[in-house]
Design an enzyme around this catalytic site. Structure first.
Site, PDB file in Angstrom:
ATOM      1  N   ARG A 139       0.842  -1.196   0.000  1.00  0.00           N
ATOM      2  CA  ARG A 139       0.000   0.000   0.000  1.00  0.00           C
ATOM      3  C   ARG A 139       0.878   1.247   0.000  1.00  0.00           C
ATOM      4  O   ARG A 139       1.964   1.257   0.560  1.00  0.00           O
ATOM      5  CB  ARG A 139      -0.919   0.020   1.223  1.00  0.00           C
TER       6      ARG A 139
ATOM      7  N   TYR B 119      -1.858  -3.481  -6.671  1.00  0.00           N
ATOM      8  CA  TYR B 119      -1.639  -4.114  -5.365  1.00  0.00           C
ATOM      9  C   TYR B 119      -2.920  -4.153  -4.530  1.00  0.00           C
ATOM     10  O   TYR B 119      -3.643  -3.141  -4.435  1.00  0.00           O
ATOM     11  CB  TYR B 119      -0.541  -3.376  -4.578  1.00  0.00           C
TER      12      TYR B 119
ATOM     13  N   LYS C  60      -9.687  -2.520   1.713  1.00  0.00           N
ATOM     14  CA  LYS C  60      -9.398  -1.391   2.591  1.00  0.00           C
ATOM     15  C   LYS C  60     -10.154  -0.131   2.179  1.00  0.00           C
ATOM     16  O   LYS C  60     -10.645   0.627   3.014  1.00  0.00           O
ATOM     17  CB  LYS C  60      -7.886  -1.106   2.617  1.00  0.00           C
TER      18      LYS C  60
ATOM     19  N   HIS D  77     -10.475  -2.756  11.407  1.00  0.00           N
ATOM     20  CA  HIS D  77      -9.371  -3.587  10.893  1.00  0.00           C
ATOM     21  C   HIS D  77      -9.164  -4.737  11.879  1.00  0.00           C
ATOM     22  O   HIS D  77      -8.193  -4.745  12.638  1.00  0.00           O
ATOM     23  CB  HIS D  77      -8.127  -2.702  10.790  1.00  0.00           C
TER      24      HIS D  77
ATOM     25  N   SER E 146      -1.209  -3.665  10.184  1.00  0.00           N
ATOM     26  CA  SER E 146      -0.833  -4.502   9.051  1.00  0.00           C
ATOM     27  C   SER E 146       0.446  -5.283   9.350  1.00  0.00           C
ATOM     28  O   SER E 146       1.408  -4.722   9.893  1.00  0.00           O
ATOM     29  CB  SER E 146      -0.621  -3.623   7.820  1.00  0.00           C
TER      30      SER E 146
ATOM     31  N   CYS F 177       0.973  -7.568  11.547  1.00  0.00           N
ATOM     32  CA  CYS F 177       1.241  -7.725  12.987  1.00  0.00           C
ATOM     33  C   CYS F 177       0.478  -8.879  13.607  1.00  0.00           C
ATOM     34  O   CYS F 177       0.257  -8.911  14.815  1.00  0.00           O
ATOM     35  CB  CYS F 177       0.941  -6.435  13.728  1.00  0.00           C
TER      36      CYS F 177
ATOM     37  N   ASP G 166      -9.247  -9.972   8.681  1.00  0.00           N
ATOM     38  CA  ASP G 166      -8.741  -8.623   8.414  1.00  0.00           C
ATOM     39  C   ASP G 166      -9.743  -7.511   8.713  1.00  0.00           C
ATOM     40  O   ASP G 166      -9.351  -6.462   9.196  1.00  0.00           O
ATOM     41  CB  ASP G 166      -8.293  -8.521   6.943  1.00  0.00           C
TER      42      ASP G 166
ATOM     43  N   ARG H 185       2.394 -12.177  -0.805  1.00  0.00           N
ATOM     44  CA  ARG H 185       1.109 -12.617  -0.237  1.00  0.00           C
ATOM     45  C   ARG H 185       0.478 -13.749  -1.031  1.00  0.00           C
ATOM     46  O   ARG H 185       0.808 -13.990  -2.185  1.00  0.00           O
ATOM     47  CB  ARG H 185       0.138 -11.438  -0.199  1.00  0.00           C
TER      48      ARG H 185
HETATM   49  P1  GTP Z   1      -2.139  -7.801   7.194  1.00  0.00           P
HETATM   50  O1  GTP Z   1      -2.635  -8.822   6.233  1.00  0.00           O
HETATM   51  O2  GTP Z   1      -1.099  -6.911   6.605  1.00  0.00           O
HETATM   52  O3  GTP Z   1      -3.237  -7.005   7.813  1.00  0.00           O
HETATM   53  O4  GTP Z   1      -1.295  -8.585   8.324  1.00  0.00           O
HETATM   54  P2  GTP Z   1      -1.748  -9.469   9.582  1.00  0.00           P
HETATM   55  O5  GTP Z   1      -2.031  -8.590  10.743  1.00  0.00           O
HETATM   56  O6  GTP Z   1      -2.805 -10.424   9.186  1.00  0.00           O
HETATM   57  O7  GTP Z   1      -0.405 -10.234   9.955  1.00  0.00           O
HETATM   58  P3  GTP Z   1       0.019 -11.785   9.788  1.00  0.00           P
HETATM   59  O8  GTP Z   1      -0.759 -12.705  10.677  1.00  0.00           O
HETATM   60  O9  GTP Z   1       0.024 -12.105   8.356  1.00  0.00           O
HETATM   61  O10 GTP Z   1       1.502 -11.731  10.342  1.00  0.00           O
HETATM   62  C1  GTP Z   1       2.466 -10.824   9.846  1.00  0.00           C
HETATM   63  C2  GTP Z   1       3.845 -11.276  10.222  1.00  0.00           C
HETATM   64  O11 GTP Z   1       3.956 -11.389  11.643  1.00  0.00           O
HETATM   65  C3  GTP Z   1       4.167 -12.644   9.651  1.00  0.00           C
HETATM   66  O12 GTP Z   1       5.488 -12.638   9.184  1.00  0.00           O
HETATM   67  C4  GTP Z   1       4.001 -13.569  10.837  1.00  0.00           C
HETATM   68  O13 GTP Z   1       4.807 -14.709  10.713  1.00  0.00           O
HETATM   69  C5  GTP Z   1       4.391 -12.686  12.027  1.00  0.00           C
HETATM   70  N1  GTP Z   1       3.659 -13.064  13.271  1.00  0.00           N
HETATM   71  C6  GTP Z   1       2.338 -13.345  13.389  1.00  0.00           C
HETATM   72  N2  GTP Z   1       2.010 -13.694  14.658  1.00  0.00           N
HETATM   73  C7  GTP Z   1       3.152 -13.621  15.382  1.00  0.00           C
HETATM   74  C8  GTP Z   1       3.471 -13.865  16.764  1.00  0.00           C
HETATM   75  O14 GTP Z   1       2.631 -14.199  17.600  1.00  0.00           O
HETATM   76  N3  GTP Z   1       4.782 -13.680  17.125  1.00  0.00           N
HETATM   77  C9  GTP Z   1       5.739 -13.291  16.226  1.00  0.00           C
HETATM   78  N4  GTP Z   1       6.986 -13.129  16.672  1.00  0.00           N
HETATM   79  N5  GTP Z   1       5.475 -13.064  14.918  1.00  0.00           N
HETATM   80  C10 GTP Z   1       4.204 -13.225  14.495  1.00  0.00           C
HETATM   81  C1  SPV Z   2      -2.881  -4.616   5.180  1.00  0.00           C
HETATM   82  O1  SPV Z   2      -1.921  -3.966   4.729  1.00  0.00           O
HETATM   83  O2  SPV Z   2      -3.405  -4.356   6.296  1.00  0.00           O
HETATM   84  C2  SPV Z   2      -3.429  -5.755   4.417  1.00  0.00           C
HETATM   85  C3  SPV Z   2      -3.030  -5.905   3.041  1.00  0.00           C
HETATM   86  O3  SPV Z   2      -4.254  -6.489   4.935  1.00  0.00           O
HETATM   87  S1  SPV Z   2      -3.922  -4.794   2.029  1.00  0.00           S
HETATM   88  O4  SPV Z   2      -5.187  -5.394   1.660  1.00  0.00           O
HETATM   89  O5  SPV Z   2      -3.127  -4.552   0.874  1.00  0.00           O
HETATM   90  O6  SPV Z   2      -4.184  -3.572   2.752  1.00  0.00           O
HETATM   91 MN    MN Z   3      -4.849  -5.837   6.982  1.00  0.00          MN
END
Ligand code: GTP
Ligand code: SPV
Ligand code: MN
Length: 590
Positions: A73, A201, A210, A230, A252, A254, A277, A374
């Site tokens: 983004r 993207y 979003k 979110h 994002s 996290c 999400d 992704r």
């Molecule tokens: P968006 O799709 O961008 O909104 O991201 P998200 O919040 O869904 O994050 P996601 O679960 O995909 O995790 C993002 C990154 O954080 C990945 O590389 C994971 O492996 C890492 N991660 C997720 N949960 C944990 C955790 O509990 N501990 C640690 N150390 N890393 C984590």
């Molecule tokens: C984020 O960045 O929080 C995502 C990916 O979940 S996107 O849909 O590109 O915003």
């Molecule tokens: Mn997201």
């Protein structure tokens, strides 16, 4: 007589002058044809946009490489165009609506010459839900068209729901020339419209996600009395067979998707997935908060996903019944023709093509997969999908979890004292920036409710709206603050995270059910040590203490930063939040 939808498509076509106009029906046959077009006709940077992946390993799956500048983004190119700049707030870039439209019309003029305009009718939310919203997007990208089939409720039902009304969401999208100098994402909340140009993207181009389901919908929620957040939506089954529903907001990249598909290490617990999400939250007839997931698929971060960290996602990707699944900007193992990313296995396979399309050299020190690479996959593949997923009314929420990515300062978990304190704690959330957006990585910024990039109006008004649920709802959920990312002095994570996060959720359930007491801390109620199950974990006593350590010096610095942040919003910050801040400062001075 043309319907308003047909008339809108005509107007777009007149402006953009596509060679062909194609109305999507959302069928599998159609998706197969679009993928074929992506394998044999449509190109980015001289390469076909889709290529095959080993179907024995990953059925119905295709590889996509984006333009190298179009990988995340672009918050600096994203605008909220309300008539009054103050209503967009300091949390948004602002442009006058008339000026923004002029800019976009100039870019759109003739931009689809030689291309196909896909008309994409879709619902956000299950079509049977009273909370679902009818939408339409046009796009000149087969990648976007196919992705929309995975991510939304795409099809004729949406056309029926739009009917002869002109109030449906209108998403206008063209990838243009993918030139980052001409990349804009413009939101018009009062016209239920988004205009996007120059990017393919996810968050910039799949406009139901979003752009609509958060930025526009948060504005609709503000005016109509609901919330667009979110957040993940999960049901957690405890050994007694009861299911407790939670929402979870994390910025994002996290941890939302990982938490939404959690396979708990704790015996007797099970997580049922509803969303990873976005959540739309309404007050139900019984005065509780009910949440639906407006989406229909996952657009998940690949790096870090593995059999060990997220086995449910690996199953979702491998036992694919839905056509298709997409992998974008991962690396490719040329021996097996399968996608690879950092963390999938501990060492990279011998022959990899990196995300930029060249043979990968591990000595380069760079990752093979883009850190924001992704997968796009249907939620229907998810083996832990909740039985309530299609429930039109959503699920009743007992707890809301907020969490940022903080090396220091924020403890593993704290339960807020009450609703005002919860809204305050969420409003002061900080998090280190990640690769999900094009910007400097790893710097702490305030990210209230994980909504900083997604709130479609002034965040001061947004906080007021959150506080208003104290009177709108009869039974409010508990609010918890967590931090899975606290680090030790040597830079290693203090908490194992991922599947072990179930231990913290168990404590939350016990608190919701009034089964355990808690200890008061500066930031909220924290577990009595015996109530947090650490059995089988190799965490030292010192590490345990560090996880809950609240450093007063850190917090004094934090307060200064929060005051600076609040000051940007002037008198739009509600009095209740200033009161909460004053209480926290007083406690710190003691
Ligand atoms: P968006 O799709 O961008 O909104 O991201 P998200 O919040 O869904 O994050 P996601 O679960 O995909 O995790 C993002 C990154 O954080 C990945 O590389 C994971 O492996 C890492 N991660 C997720 N949960 C944990 C955790 O509990 N501990 C640690 N150390 N890393 C984590
Ligand atoms: C984020 O960045 O929080 C995502 C990916 O979940 S996107 O849909 O590109 O915003
Ligand atoms: Mn997201």
């Amino acid at each position: 007589m043309k319907t308003p939808l047909e008339a809108w498509v005509d107007r777009c076509a007149q402006l953009m002058q596509p060679d062909k106009i194609y109305w999507m029906d959302g069928s599998e046959d159609e998706a197969r044809r679009l993928v074929e077009i992506g394998k044999t006709e449509e190109k980015i940077d001289g390469n076909y946009i889709f290529s095959d992946i080993n179907a024995d390993e990953y059925p119905h799956s295709f590889y996509h490489r984006s333009h190298p500048t179009d990988v995340s983004r672009t918050e600096h190119l994203t605008f909220v165009c309300l008539p009054n700049k103050d209503d967009a707030g300091p949390n948004n870039n602002w442009m006058d609506p008339a000026q923004a439209k002029e800019k976009m019309y100039a870019l759109y003029a003739g931009c689809m010459k030689g291309r196909t305009m896909y008309v994409i009718p879709f619902m956000m939310g299950h079509p049977s839900s009273p909370y679902a919203k009818p939408c339409a997007q046009i796009s000149d990208s087969a990648y976007v068209a196919v992705s929309m089939r995975i991510m939304t409720h795409l099809g004729k039902e949406a056309i029926a729901r739009i009917g002869t009304s002109d109030t449906f969401f209108k998403g206008v999208h063209s990838i243009g020339t993918l030139n980052p100098e001409n990349r804009w994402i413009m939101h018009f909340p009062q016209e239920n419209t988004v205009m996007s140009f120059g990017s393919g993207y996810g968050g910039n181009a799949l406009l139901g996600k979003k752009c609509y389901a958060l930025r526009i919908a948060s504005y609709l929620g503000y005016t109509e009395g609901w919330l667009a957040e979110h957040m993940i939506v999960i049901g957690v089954e405890s050994p007694d067979g009861e299911i407790t529903y939670f929402l979870g907001a994390f910025p994002s990249a996290c941890g939302k998707t990982n938490l939404a598909l959690l396979d708990p290490t704790l015996k007797g617990y099970k997580v049922w997935t509803l969303g990873d999400d976005i959540a739309w939250i309404n007050v139900g007839k019984d005065g509780r908060l009910y949440a639906i997931n407006p989406e229909n698929g996952f657009f998940g971060v690949a790096p870090g996903t593995s059999e060990k960290t997220n086995p449910v996602m690996i199953q979702t990707l491998k036992n694919n019944k839905f056509f298709p699944t997409l992998f974008t900007n991962t690396a490719l193992d040329t021996d097996t023709r399968t996608p690879w990313w950092e963390g999938l296995t501990s060492t990279p396979p011998a022959h990899l093509i990196g995300w930029e399309g060249k043979p990968y050299d591990p000595a380069s020190g760079k990752p093979a997969a883009h850190p924001n690479s992704r997968f796009t996959v249907s939620i229907k593949n998810c083996p832990t999908l909740s039985k309530e997923y299609d429930n039109p009314n959503g699920v009743p929420i007992s707890g809301i979890i907020f969490g940022g990515r903080r090396k220091t300062t924020v403890p593993l978990v704290a339960e807020c004292f009450n609703w005002d304190h919860g809204v305050f704690s969420a409003s002061i959330m900080g998090s280190e920036t990640t690769a999900a957006a094009t910007q400097q990585q790893g710097v702490v910024r305030r990210d209230p409710m994980a909504m900083l990039p997604f709130c479609g109006y002034n965040m001061g008004d947004y906080f007021k709206h959150w506080l208003s649920f104290k009177t709108r709802a009869k039974h409010l959920p508990k609010i918890f603050m967590v931090n899975w990312f606290k680090k030790d002095d040597d830079g290693s994570f203090l908490w194992p995270g991922y599947r072990e996060n179930s231990r913290v959720i168990k404590w939350m359930i016990d608190r919701v059910k009034n089964k355990v007491a808690a200890q008061e801390s500066l930031l909220g109620n924290v577990p009595v040590p015996a109530d947090l199950d650490f059995s089988g974990l190799s965490i030292t006593e010192t590490a345990r203490k560090k996880l809950f350590d609240i450093n007063t010096q850190d917090w004094k610095k934090e307060i200064a930063d929060i005051e600076e942040f609040y000051a940007k919003f002037g008198d739009r910050i509600p009095r209740e939040l200033h009161d909460q801040l004053a209480i926290l400062k007083k406690k710190l001075d003691r």
